[in-house]
Structures are given as C-alpha cells and as structure tokens.
Design a protein around this motif. Sequence first.
Motif, PDB file in Angstrom:
ATOM      1  N   UNK A 159       4.144   7.179   2.452  1.00  0.00           N
ATOM      2  CA  UNK A 159       4.317   6.026   3.330  1.00  0.00           C
ATOM      3  C   UNK A 159       3.975   4.771   2.522  1.00  0.00           C
ATOM      4  N   UNK A 160       4.792   3.741   2.680  1.00  0.00           N
ATOM      5  CA  UNK A 160       4.564   2.460   2.019  1.00  0.00           C
ATOM      6  C   UNK A 160       4.454   1.394   3.101  1.00  0.00           C
ATOM      7  N   UNK A 161       3.407   0.604   3.032  1.00  0.00           N
ATOM      8  CA  UNK A 161       3.206  -0.489   3.974  1.00  0.00           C
ATOM      9  C   UNK A 161       3.229  -1.807   3.201  1.00  0.00           C
ATOM     10  N   UNK A 162       4.104  -2.698   3.619  1.00  0.00           N
ATOM     11  CA  UNK A 162       4.226  -4.014   3.012  1.00  0.00           C
ATOM     12  C   UNK A 162       3.788  -5.042   4.050  1.00  0.00           C
ATOM     13  N   UNK A 163       2.758  -5.824   3.701  1.00  0.00           N
ATOM     14  CA  UNK A 163       2.285  -6.886   4.595  1.00  0.00           C
ATOM     15  C   UNK A 163       2.672  -8.227   3.999  1.00  0.00           C
ATOM     16  N   UNK A 164       3.253  -9.065   4.851  1.00  0.00           N
ATOM     17  CA  UNK A 164       3.720 -10.382   4.442  1.00  0.00           C
ATOM     18  C   UNK A 164       3.058 -11.455   5.289  1.00  0.00           C
ATOM     19  N   UNK A 207      11.642  -5.825  -4.699  1.00  0.00           N
ATOM     20  CA  UNK A 207      11.093  -4.634  -4.066  1.00  0.00           C
ATOM     21  C   UNK A 207      12.262  -3.833  -3.521  1.00  0.00           C
ATOM     22  N   UNK A 208      12.379  -2.593  -3.970  1.00  0.00           N
ATOM     23  CA  UNK A 208      13.429  -1.697  -3.488  1.00  0.00           C
ATOM     24  C   UNK A 208      12.756  -0.455  -2.945  1.00  0.00           C
ATOM     25  N   UNK A 209      13.164  -0.050  -1.766  1.00  0.00           N
ATOM     26  CA  UNK A 209      12.585   1.157  -1.182  1.00  0.00           C
ATOM     27  C   UNK A 209      13.663   1.962  -0.470  1.00  0.00           C
ATOM     28  N   UNK A 210      13.627   3.267  -0.675  1.00  0.00           N
ATOM     29  CA  UNK A 210      14.530   4.200  -0.008  1.00  0.00           C
ATOM     30  C   UNK A 210      13.658   5.052   0.910  1.00  0.00           C
ATOM     31  N   UNK A 260       0.844  -1.196   0.000  1.00  0.00           N
ATOM     32  CA  UNK A 260       0.000   0.000   0.000  1.00  0.00           C
ATOM     33  C   UNK A 260       0.880   1.246   0.000  1.00  0.00           C
ATOM     34  N   UNK A 261       0.626   2.147  -0.922  1.00  0.00           N
ATOM     35  CA  UNK A 261       1.323   3.438  -0.920  1.00  0.00           C
ATOM     36  C   UNK A 261       0.310   4.519  -0.558  1.00  0.00           C
ATOM     37  N   UNK A 262       0.718   5.423   0.307  1.00  0.00           N
ATOM     38  CA  UNK A 262      -0.163   6.496   0.759  1.00  0.00           C
ATOM     39  C   UNK A 262       0.572   7.824   0.705  1.00  0.00           C
ATOM     40  N   UNK A 263      -0.050   8.801   0.052  1.00  0.00           N
ATOM     41  CA  UNK A 263       0.460  10.170   0.121  1.00  0.00           C
ATOM     42  C   UNK A 263      -0.272  10.837   1.270  1.00  0.00           C
ATOM     43  N   UNK A 264       0.474  11.152   2.301  1.00  0.00           N
ATOM     44  CA  UNK A 264      -0.098  11.740   3.518  1.00  0.00           C
ATOM     45  C   UNK A 264      -0.105  13.256   3.370  1.00  0.00           C
ATOM     46  N   UNK A 265      -1.285  13.833   3.369  1.00  0.00           N
ATOM     47  CA  UNK A 265      -1.429  15.270   3.146  1.00  0.00           C
ATOM     48  C   UNK A 265      -2.023  15.960   4.367  1.00  0.00           C
ATOM     49  N   UNK A 266      -1.573  17.144   4.571  1.00  0.00           N
ATOM     50  CA  UNK A 266      -2.127  18.043   5.570  1.00  0.00           C
ATOM     51  C   UNK A 266      -3.188  18.864   4.847  1.00  0.00           C
ATOM     52  N   UNK A 267      -4.433  18.808   5.309  1.00  0.00           N
ATOM     53  CA  UNK A 267      -5.533  19.506   4.623  1.00  0.00           C
ATOM     54  C   UNK A 267      -5.311  21.008   4.515  1.00  0.00           C
ATOM     55  N   UNK A 291       4.407  -6.837   9.228  1.00  0.00           N
ATOM     56  CA  UNK A 291       4.052  -5.558   8.629  1.00  0.00           C
ATOM     57  C   UNK A 291       5.261  -4.635   8.690  1.00  0.00           C
ATOM     58  N   UNK A 292       5.738  -4.240   7.525  1.00  0.00           N
ATOM     59  CA  UNK A 292       6.862  -3.316   7.424  1.00  0.00           C
ATOM     60  C   UNK A 292       6.308  -1.985   6.940  1.00  0.00           C
ATOM     61  N   UNK A 293       6.525  -0.928   7.730  1.00  0.00           N
ATOM     62  CA  UNK A 293       5.994   0.389   7.402  1.00  0.00           C
ATOM     63  C   UNK A 293       7.172   1.332   7.178  1.00  0.00           C
ATOM     64  N   UNK A 294       7.250   1.847   5.965  1.00  0.00           N
ATOM     65  CA  UNK A 294       8.321   2.759   5.572  1.00  0.00           C
ATOM     66  C   UNK A 294       7.707   4.155   5.469  1.00  0.00           C
ATOM     67  N   UNK A 295       8.269   5.102   6.198  1.00  0.00           N
ATOM     68  CA  UNK A 295       7.747   6.466   6.148  1.00  0.00           C
ATOM     69  C   UNK A 295       8.801   7.404   5.572  1.00  0.00           C
ATOM     70  N   UNK A 296       8.332   8.584   5.189  1.00  0.00           N
ATOM     71  CA  UNK A 296       9.200   9.558   4.517  1.00  0.00           C
ATOM     72  C   UNK A 296       9.967   8.874   3.383  1.00  0.00           C
TER      73      UNK A 296
END
Length: 162
Positions: free
Chosen positions: A76-81, A143-146, A60-67, A91-96
């Motif tokens: 934020x990217x969440x990878x569930x295995x 899967x590569x994530x920075x 799951x990829x999420x663009x977190x916005x301030x209204x 559950x691996x949660x990658x932020x920023x």
Amino acid sequence: MSMCQGKYCVMNISFDDYIDSIKANKKSMPPELFSFASNEDHYELNHPQSLHDSWVSSLCTEELRNNTRPFECSLRVTLKLLGQQHDRTLVLIYSDVVAYEFLGSENSFNPNDTFHGDILDHRISITGGAYNHIIEMRSGSIFKIVFKGFSFEEQRSEGVTH
C-alpha cells in the motif's frame, strides 16, 4: 502553439478528451477511483480540492503482512499532499500496488519552499488489470504508480479560514 484544444491540457492531452476517456471506462474502474478521476475539481487550476499546485507532504509505502502467513503480503502506498490553498491535506491511498516509481528532483525555483515543487499535472489510466496514476511536479519530479485499489480522503485543517 498548444496541440491541445478544449478546457486545458492534461499531460499534453486535451482535458475534454481525457475526461471523455475516463467516463467511457467507468465500468472498468472501482467506484471510488472513477469518482476521483472524473471529478473535474481535482484538476481545476484554482479549486481547493485540486491536485494542481498542491505539495507533497509525505509518501509512505507499507508491506501489509498477515502474521500467520507472512509470505502473503500486499503493498500500500499513501501519498499526502498539502492542498494548494494550504487549508487541507489530500490523501491518496493506493492498495494492491503492482509497481511504483518516484523520481525526486530538487525544486530549482525555491527548494526551501518545497523540495519537489508543486504539482503541475496528473492523469489516471487503465493498464491491463490495474490502474496507473502519473503525477508530474514543477521540478521535473514524477510519481508513477500502478495499483488495483484506491481511496481518497480530504482532511480539513483546523483553524484555517478562507
């Protein structure tokens, strides 16, 4: 003949050398990332917390916005295995997130079992002011994530006993 020595290989790097590198960079990593990366259970071939042989359940990829300031967002990217023993979700949660790439390939062994195949290997490294996690799967999917922030959760499945 393998070029790796020691316990086993992580992406063609001796596991012992990989763990030594992680431990040498402890001060450069956030505590939760260091705890995850240095925990040998996450690499063991037959440990329930290992990523090895686990399957991708969701990405799951999420663009977190301030209204009030919608142009200031973060990714934020969440990878569930599904864990290798099918008794938990990892559950691996990658932020920023700075960059990510997910190349999916059908599992030629049995796409009905799992599209990407199970995870063969993974490694974490430092890249500039961020961190890099590479996960390789049996099908050749990668899967590569920075990222700059990280958290890890383990969700036990109810009613599953081993």
